[in-house]
Design an enzyme around this catalytic site. Sequence first.
Site, PDB file in Angstrom:
ATOM      1  NE  ARG A  16       6.848   3.944  -7.148  1.00 35.92           N
ATOM      2  CZ  ARG A  16       6.448   2.675  -7.203  1.00 35.92           C
ATOM      3  NH1 ARG A  16       6.620   1.872  -6.167  1.00 35.92           N
ATOM      4  NH2 ARG A  16       5.885   2.178  -8.302  1.00 35.92           N
ATOM      5  CG  ASP A  17       8.376  -0.103  -8.929  1.00 37.65           C
ATOM      6  OD1 ASP A  17       8.583  -0.659  -7.846  1.00 37.65           O
ATOM      7  OD2 ASP A  17       7.669  -0.602  -9.826  1.00 37.65           O
ATOM      8  CG  HIS A 208       4.237  -1.413 -13.386  1.00 36.29           C
ATOM      9  ND1 HIS A 208       4.697  -0.174 -12.959  1.00 36.29           N
ATOM     10  CD2 HIS A 208       4.787  -2.309 -12.534  1.00 36.29           C
ATOM     11  CE1 HIS A 208       5.476  -0.328 -11.906  1.00 36.29           C
ATOM     12  NE2 HIS A 208       5.548  -1.616 -11.625  1.00 36.29           N
ATOM     13  CG  HIS A 210       8.195  -5.616 -11.431  1.00 39.96           C
ATOM     14  ND1 HIS A 210       9.130  -5.065 -10.597  1.00 39.96           N
ATOM     15  CD2 HIS A 210       7.106  -4.813 -11.361  1.00 39.96           C
ATOM     16  CE1 HIS A 210       8.620  -3.979 -10.019  1.00 39.96           C
ATOM     17  NE2 HIS A 210       7.390  -3.800 -10.470  1.00 39.96           N
ATOM     18  CB  CYS A 241       7.700  -5.047  -4.813  1.00 41.89           C
ATOM     19  SG  CYS A 241       6.397  -4.514  -3.694  1.00 41.89           S
ATOM     20  CG  ASN A 250       9.377  -1.560 -12.891  1.00 42.14           C
ATOM     21  OD1 ASN A 250       9.724  -1.208 -11.776  1.00 42.14           O
ATOM     22  ND2 ASN A 250       8.135  -1.649 -13.269  1.00 42.14           N
TER      23      ASN A 250
HETATM   24  P1  HMG Z   1      -1.020   1.648   8.289  1.00 43.67           P
HETATM   25  O1  HMG Z   1      -0.022   1.297   9.363  1.00 43.67           O
HETATM   26  O2  HMG Z   1      -2.164   0.723   8.064  1.00 43.67           O
HETATM   27  O3  HMG Z   1      -1.562   3.139   8.445  1.00 43.67           O
HETATM   28  O4  HMG Z   1      -0.222   1.787   6.931  1.00 43.67           O
HETATM   29  P2  HMG Z   1      -2.257   3.868   9.617  1.00 43.67           P
HETATM   30  O5  HMG Z   1      -3.197   4.815   8.971  1.00 43.67           O
HETATM   31  O6  HMG Z   1      -2.771   2.895  10.646  1.00 43.67           O
HETATM   32  O7  HMG Z   1      -1.064   4.718  10.277  1.00 43.67           O
HETATM   33  C1  HMG Z   1       0.022   4.111  10.981  1.00 43.67           C
HETATM   34  C2  HMG Z   1       1.188   5.072  11.061  1.00 43.67           C
HETATM   35  O8  HMG Z   1       1.655   5.390   9.726  1.00 43.67           O
HETATM   36  C3  HMG Z   1       0.851   6.412  11.697  1.00 43.67           C
HETATM   37  O9  HMG Z   1       2.053   6.903  12.295  1.00 43.67           O
HETATM   38  C4  HMG Z   1       0.528   7.278  10.519  1.00 43.67           C
HETATM   39  O10 HMG Z   1       0.695   8.641  10.770  1.00 43.67           O
HETATM   40  C5  HMG Z   1       1.558   6.807   9.510  1.00 43.67           C
HETATM   41  P3  HMG Z   1       2.368   6.688  13.864  1.00 43.67           P
HETATM   42  O11 HMG Z   1       1.179   7.298  14.548  1.00 43.67           O
HETATM   43  O12 HMG Z   1       2.450   5.195  14.070  1.00 43.67           O
HETATM   44  O13 HMG Z   1       3.663   7.407  14.037  1.00 43.67           O
HETATM   45  N1  HMG Z   1       1.138   7.017   8.109  1.00 43.67           N
HETATM   46  C6  HMG Z   1       1.860   7.701   7.191  1.00 43.67           C
HETATM   47  N2  HMG Z   1       3.054   8.324   7.254  1.00 43.67           N
HETATM   48  C7  HMG Z   1       3.485   8.918   6.140  1.00 43.67           C
HETATM   49  N3  HMG Z   1       2.812   8.922   4.964  1.00 43.67           N
HETATM   50  C8  HMG Z   1       1.618   8.322   4.866  1.00 43.67           C
HETATM   51  C9  HMG Z   1       1.103   7.677   6.026  1.00 43.67           C
HETATM   52  N4  HMG Z   1      -0.027   6.982   6.259  1.00 43.67           N
HETATM   53  C10 HMG Z   1       0.001   6.602   7.542  1.00 43.67           C
HETATM   54  N5  HMG Z   1       0.961   8.331   3.702  1.00 43.67           N
HETATM   55  C11 HMG Z   1       0.156   2.593   4.705  1.00 43.67           C
HETATM   56  C12 HMG Z   1      -0.883   2.076   5.711  1.00 43.67           C
HETATM   57  C13 HMG Z   1      -0.476   2.540   3.320  1.00 43.67           C
HETATM   58  C14 HMG Z   1       0.534   3.989   5.069  1.00 43.67           C
HETATM   59  C15 HMG Z   1       1.383   1.680   4.776  1.00 43.67           C
HETATM   60  O14 HMG Z   1       0.965   0.353   4.627  1.00 43.67           O
HETATM   61  C16 HMG Z   1       2.431   2.004   3.774  1.00 43.67           C
HETATM   62  O15 HMG Z   1       3.007   3.071   3.756  1.00 43.67           O
HETATM   63  N6  HMG Z   1       2.766   1.018   2.894  1.00 43.67           N
HETATM   64  C17 HMG Z   1       3.822   1.176   1.931  1.00 43.67           C
HETATM   65  C18 HMG Z   1       3.294   0.791   0.607  1.00 43.67           C
HETATM   66  C19 HMG Z   1       4.356   0.994  -0.475  1.00 43.67           C
HETATM   67  O16 HMG Z   1       4.917   2.068  -0.604  1.00 43.67           O
HETATM   68  N7  HMG Z   1       4.600  -0.069  -1.271  1.00 43.67           N
HETATM   69  C20 HMG Z   1       5.467   0.030  -2.366  1.00 43.67           C
HETATM   70  C21 HMG Z   1       4.843   0.843  -3.482  1.00 43.67           C
HETATM   71  S1  HMG Z   1       3.595  -0.030  -4.406  1.00 43.67           S
HETATM   72  C22 HMG Z   1       4.460  -0.793  -5.645  1.00 43.67           C
HETATM   73  O17 HMG Z   1       5.652  -0.759  -5.659  1.00 43.67           O
HETATM   74  C23 HMG Z   1       3.683  -1.477  -6.721  1.00 43.67           C
HETATM   75  C24 HMG Z   1       3.685  -0.716  -8.069  1.00 43.67           C
HETATM   76  O18 HMG Z   1       5.011  -0.490  -8.519  1.00 43.67           O
HETATM   77  C25 HMG Z   1       2.960  -1.542  -9.092  1.00 43.67           C
HETATM   78  C26 HMG Z   1       3.446  -2.992  -9.065  1.00 43.67           C
HETATM   79  O19 HMG Z   1       4.540  -3.300  -9.504  1.00 43.67           O
HETATM   80  O20 HMG Z   1       2.666  -3.774  -8.539  1.00 43.67           O
HETATM   81  C27 HMG Z   1       2.963   0.628  -7.953  1.00 43.67           C
HETATM   82 MG    MG Z   2       6.233  -2.054  -9.516  1.00 45.66          MG
END
Ligand code: HMG
Ligand code: MG
Length: 303
Positions: A16-17, A208, A210, A241, A250
């Site tokens: 995933r990450d 966690h 990086h 990210c 990571n």
């Molecule tokens: P948004 O645009 O604010 O959401 O995104 P919305 O509720 O306004 O919806 C907009 C559109 O997105 C709609 O579709 C929804 O249906 C769709 P449209 O009508 O435009 O066709 N939608 C979704 N589709 C699929 N799955 C969903 C979903 N939710 C809404 N769950 C949202 C908000 C959170 C969805 C968006 O900002 C997003 O997906 N962000 C991605 C975040 C991400 O994956 N980041 C990387 C992972 S975190 C990370 O890596 C950090 C970590 O490793 C720790 C670290 O290192 O820090 C964990």
């Molecule tokens: Mg991460």
Amino acid sequence: MSQLPEKVRIVEVGPRDGLQNEKTFVPTAVKVALIDQLQATGIRHIETTSFVSPKWVPQMADNAAVMAGITRRKDVIYSVLVPNTKGYEAAIPTTPTEIEVFGSASEAFSQKNINCSIAESIERFIPVVQAAREAGIYVRGAISCSLGCPYEGDIAPEKVAYVSRLMKHIGVQHVGIADTIGVGTPRKAQAALEAALSVYDIADVSGHFHDTYGQALANIYAVLQLGVSQFDASVAGLGGCPYAKGATGNVATEDVVYMLHGLGIETGIDLDALIDAGAFISQHIGRPNGSRVANAILAKRAG
Ligand code: HMG
Ligand code: MG
């Protein structure tokens, strides 16, 4: 040394990450093969995919197909990231063992990563956490930018404590303290983990890290001294990210396992098999292997 844990649980986050940031789509079959190889190494906890918007993170668009493709083992925890109810509803039919909500200790990063404030993110998590707990699904939480933020700079440990309290209050069972951009150094890492430990029990906290600035192993060693015994790591150091420019992967799982075994700490992981899994995925995505240990051992094998 006496304070170091005897055993450490590694959560492998490479699928995933690690892969989420790859520009070229990694075929589902390759992701599935990687996960199957990883669980054959003795890894018992895998962050498998995420149920986020495919417009935001196209690489994870095959989440359900990955979950359907892997060969499940009863003793492995398959964890998936879920940002909101929509993600939860998509994830549940794929029967994850665990879900993970992800917030941030930085307001600016929260906006960039999940398009809402910290307070709004917690509001969004409430129904997700409630539904998961009622369904008997374990809920982890991650707090991004706990040691520093690409937009806000330094992050105070008080922010980590604050978000930990919010997560605990809504029923999140475990908190992972993330150095998303790898800027932290050992004392800073200890302070962030201590902030989380002011809210959560030691068994419910993980690190966690990086490795952007090459500090991840030092940070893990520092945090081990607090008794923390769970760490995320990414095979071959995969990753970065999408919402943190310049952030590398990571810490490499191989490097963590080598260090832990050298310290006499059990992981249950076969390092040689892990090196094979890292070599497999590095070859598939056409990237140099990001693990120093893997490169050393692969060179030795070749010689
Ligand atoms: P948004 O645009 O604010 O959401 O995104 P919305 O509720 O306004 O919806 C907009 C559109 O997105 C709609 O579709 C929804 O249906 C769709 P449209 O009508 O435009 O066709 N939608 C979704 N589709 C699929 N799955 C969903 C979903 N939710 C809404 N769950 C949202 C908000 C959170 C969805 C968006 O900002 C997003 O997906 N962000 C991605 C975040 C991400 O994956 N980041 C990387 C992972 S975190 C990370 O890596 C950090 C970590 O490793 C720790 C670290 O290192 O820090 C964990
Ligand atoms: Mg991460």
